[in-house]
Design a protein around this motif. Structure first.
Motif, PDB file in Angstrom:
ATOM      1  N   ARG A 187       0.834  -1.205   0.000  1.00 55.26           N
ATOM      2  CA  ARG A 187       0.000   0.000   0.000  1.00 55.26           C
ATOM      3  C   ARG A 187       0.867   1.251   0.000  1.00 55.26           C
ATOM      4  O   ARG A 187       1.960   1.282   0.565  1.00 55.26           O
ATOM      5  CB  ARG A 187      -0.943  -0.015   1.201  1.00 55.26           C
ATOM      6  N   ASN A 188       0.334   2.264  -0.700  1.00 52.73           N
ATOM      7  CA  ASN A 188       1.040   3.550  -0.822  1.00 52.73           C
ATOM      8  C   ASN A 188       2.467   3.359  -1.336  1.00 52.73           C
ATOM      9  O   ASN A 188       3.432   3.842  -0.749  1.00 52.73           O
ATOM     10  CB  ASN A 188       1.048   4.282   0.525  1.00 52.73           C
ATOM     11  N   LYS A 200       2.650   7.622  -7.012  1.00 55.01           N
ATOM     12  CA  LYS A 200       2.235   6.872  -5.826  1.00 55.01           C
ATOM     13  C   LYS A 200       0.914   6.161  -6.108  1.00 55.01           C
ATOM     14  O   LYS A 200      -0.020   6.754  -6.644  1.00 55.01           O
ATOM     15  CB  LYS A 200       2.073   7.807  -4.629  1.00 55.01           C
ATOM     16  N   VAL A 201       0.850   4.872  -5.716  1.00 49.18           N
ATOM     17  CA  VAL A 201      -0.351   4.080  -5.966  1.00 49.18           C
ATOM     18  C   VAL A 201      -0.903   3.555  -4.644  1.00 49.18           C
ATOM     19  O   VAL A 201      -0.146   3.244  -3.714  1.00 49.18           O
ATOM     20  CB  VAL A 201      -0.061   2.906  -6.930  1.00 49.18           C
ATOM     21  N   ASP A 202      -2.229   3.459  -4.566  1.00 54.82           N
ATOM     22  CA  ASP A 202      -2.871   2.977  -3.341  1.00 54.82           C
ATOM     23  C   ASP A 202      -2.505   1.533  -3.043  1.00 54.82           C
ATOM     24  O   ASP A 202      -2.128   1.193  -1.922  1.00 54.82           O
ATOM     25  CB  ASP A 202      -4.398   3.106  -3.476  1.00 54.82           C
ATOM     26  N   GLN A 203      -2.664   0.653  -4.056  1.00 54.75           N
ATOM     27  CA  GLN A 203      -2.408  -0.768  -3.857  1.00 54.75           C
ATOM     28  C   GLN A 203      -1.547  -1.292  -5.003  1.00 54.75           C
ATOM     29  O   GLN A 203      -1.794  -0.963  -6.164  1.00 54.75           O
ATOM     30  CB  GLN A 203      -3.716  -1.558  -3.796  1.00 54.75           C
ATOM     31  N   ARG A 254      -4.091  -1.067  -8.174  1.00 56.35           N
ATOM     32  CA  ARG A 254      -5.524  -0.816  -8.021  1.00 56.35           C
ATOM     33  C   ARG A 254      -5.699   0.397  -7.120  1.00 56.35           C
ATOM     34  O   ARG A 254      -4.862   0.671  -6.253  1.00 56.35           O
ATOM     35  CB  ARG A 254      -6.215  -2.046  -7.415  1.00 56.35           C
ATOM     36  N   GLY A 255      -6.772   1.141  -7.348  1.00 56.71           N
ATOM     37  CA  GLY A 255      -7.034   2.328  -6.537  1.00 56.71           C
ATOM     38  C   GLY A 255      -6.495   3.581  -7.188  1.00 56.71           C
ATOM     39  O   GLY A 255      -6.348   3.667  -8.408  1.00 56.71           O
ATOM     40  N   ALA A 256      -6.181   4.581  -6.383  1.00 58.38           N
ATOM     41  CA  ALA A 256      -5.736   5.882  -6.886  1.00 58.38           C
ATOM     42  C   ALA A 256      -4.261   5.837  -7.272  1.00 58.38           C
ATOM     43  O   ALA A 256      -3.448   5.200  -6.606  1.00 58.38           O
ATOM     44  CB  ALA A 256      -5.983   6.965  -5.843  1.00 58.38           C
ATOM     45  N   ARG A 258      -1.325   8.713  -8.072  1.00 60.65           N
ATOM     46  CA  ARG A 258      -1.121  10.149  -7.884  1.00 60.65           C
ATOM     47  C   ARG A 258       0.267  10.584  -8.337  1.00 60.65           C
ATOM     48  O   ARG A 258       1.238   9.844  -8.196  1.00 60.65           O
ATOM     49  CB  ARG A 258      -1.302  10.521  -6.409  1.00 60.65           C
ATOM     50  N   THR A 264      -4.924  12.942 -10.792  1.00 55.81           N
ATOM     51  CA  THR A 264      -5.065  11.632 -10.151  1.00 55.81           C
ATOM     52  C   THR A 264      -6.071  10.785 -10.920  1.00 55.81           C
ATOM     53  O   THR A 264      -7.127  11.264 -11.338  1.00 55.81           O
ATOM     54  CB  THR A 264      -5.530  11.790  -8.694  1.00 55.81           C
ATOM     55  N   THR A 266      -8.189   6.906 -10.884  1.00 55.20           N
ATOM     56  CA  THR A 266      -8.636   5.856  -9.978  1.00 55.20           C
ATOM     57  C   THR A 266      -8.958   4.613 -10.786  1.00 55.20           C
ATOM     58  O   THR A 266      -9.746   4.664 -11.741  1.00 55.20           O
ATOM     59  CB  THR A 266      -9.872   6.298  -9.180  1.00 55.20           C
TER      60      THR A 266
END
Length: 291
Positions: A187-188, A200-203, A254-256, A258, A264, A266
């Motif tokens: 994560r992050n 930067k990615v959420d997952q 997966r996810g955001a 940035r 950004t 999603t």
């Protein structure tokens, strides 16, 4: 916009006004700067041997960003620069740099504007137009996805279509049926190539790849044998802040996603991450996909 006051005969013989006008048509500035060969290494980022080669890059002054062609003084008579093709409405052009000498070569750079910032990308293969350069920068996995999804020629270069989402140099190809081990999701996490500013990615989920040791002095990483040899020859290198990473892995996100230079995005399902093919160009041969 004026070229540097003291440049070589070959650069002076370029149709400087025509080249500058092509950049101006898309709202950009170009400067050519000749630099002393002994001091070329300071702050230049786009040539693998900066004391022996030229560099195409972006710089800033009080008027904002501009494109800069920096040339070591002893190379000034060996370069011929021209604009192969431009798309002013699209704010893109294809720059050709011909280098004479013992090992003559042709280098191509796609210069343009993407979302919020200007960019320059080294183009692999023999593109002769902006469209061909954009095609050449799409990796095979992206071209396959475009074919599978029957994306029209009008939409194949957009940042969002049925085949992919794009943010800067990164393509995200949807893989809705991809299954991961939830315990191995990171994560992050950063996505980066070389020493660039990371996305930067959420997952993030990775598969395979090559283990490397990365530090600011070696942003593309050293393999474990290279790392051990470095420490053996220079024990003080152990204090350089190394980080173990994976080079050229299979990466899914997966996810955001940035980045300060981009909007950004999603991703609702897992997407395979592919980097553009700029690293296949000889002028970018030292850049790698690091995760």
């Amino acid at each position: 916009m004026a070229f540097a006051s003291r440049v070589g005969r070959k650069i002076q013989s370029m149709n400087a006004k025509q080249i500058e006008s092509k950049f101006a048509e898309m709202g950009a500035r170009l400067k050519v700067r000749e630099v002393p060969s002994l001091g070329v290494g300071r702050g230049l980022s786009r040539a693998p041997a900066l004391d022996r080669d030229y560099a195409v890059d972006l710089q800033k002054d009080r008027h904002g960003e501009f494109f800069e062609l920096r040339v070591p003084d002893f190379l000034a008579d060996a370069l011929d620069v021209s604009v192969m093709q431009s798309e002013p409405r699209q704010r893109h052009l294809l720059l050709l740099v011909r280098k004479d000498g013992d090992k003559p070569r042709l280098d191509r750079f796609l210069c343009g504007h993407d979302e919020r910032e200007w960019f320059v990308a080294a183009v692999p293969r023999g593109a002769s137009s902006v469209r061909q350069a954009m095609d050449a920068l799409q990796p095979q996995g992206v071209r396959d996805a475009l074919t599978r999804n029957h994306v029209s020629s009008r939409k194949r270069y957009s940042r969002k279509n049925r085949a992919f989402r794009r943010q800067g140099e990164w393509f995200f190809v949807p893989e809705p049926s991809f299954v991961v081990d939830e315990q191995l999701i990171l994560r992050n996490e950063p996505l980066r190539r070389g020493g660039g500013k990371p996305h930067k990615v959420d997952q993030l989920y990775r598969t395979g790849g090559e283990s490397v040791y990365v530090t600011k002095r070696f942003p593309n990483g050293l393999t474990p044998p290279e790392y051990r040899a470095m420490l053996l020859n220079n024990p003080s290198a152990s204090r350089w802040g190394w980080r173990e990473m994976r080079r050229n892995p299979g990466v899914y996100v997966r996810g955001a996603v940035r980045h300060s230079d981009h909007e950004t995005i999603t991703l609702s399902c897992w997407h395979r991450v592919l980097m553009n093919t700029e690293t296949q160009s000889r002028t970018m041969s030292r850049v790698a996909f690091l995760d």
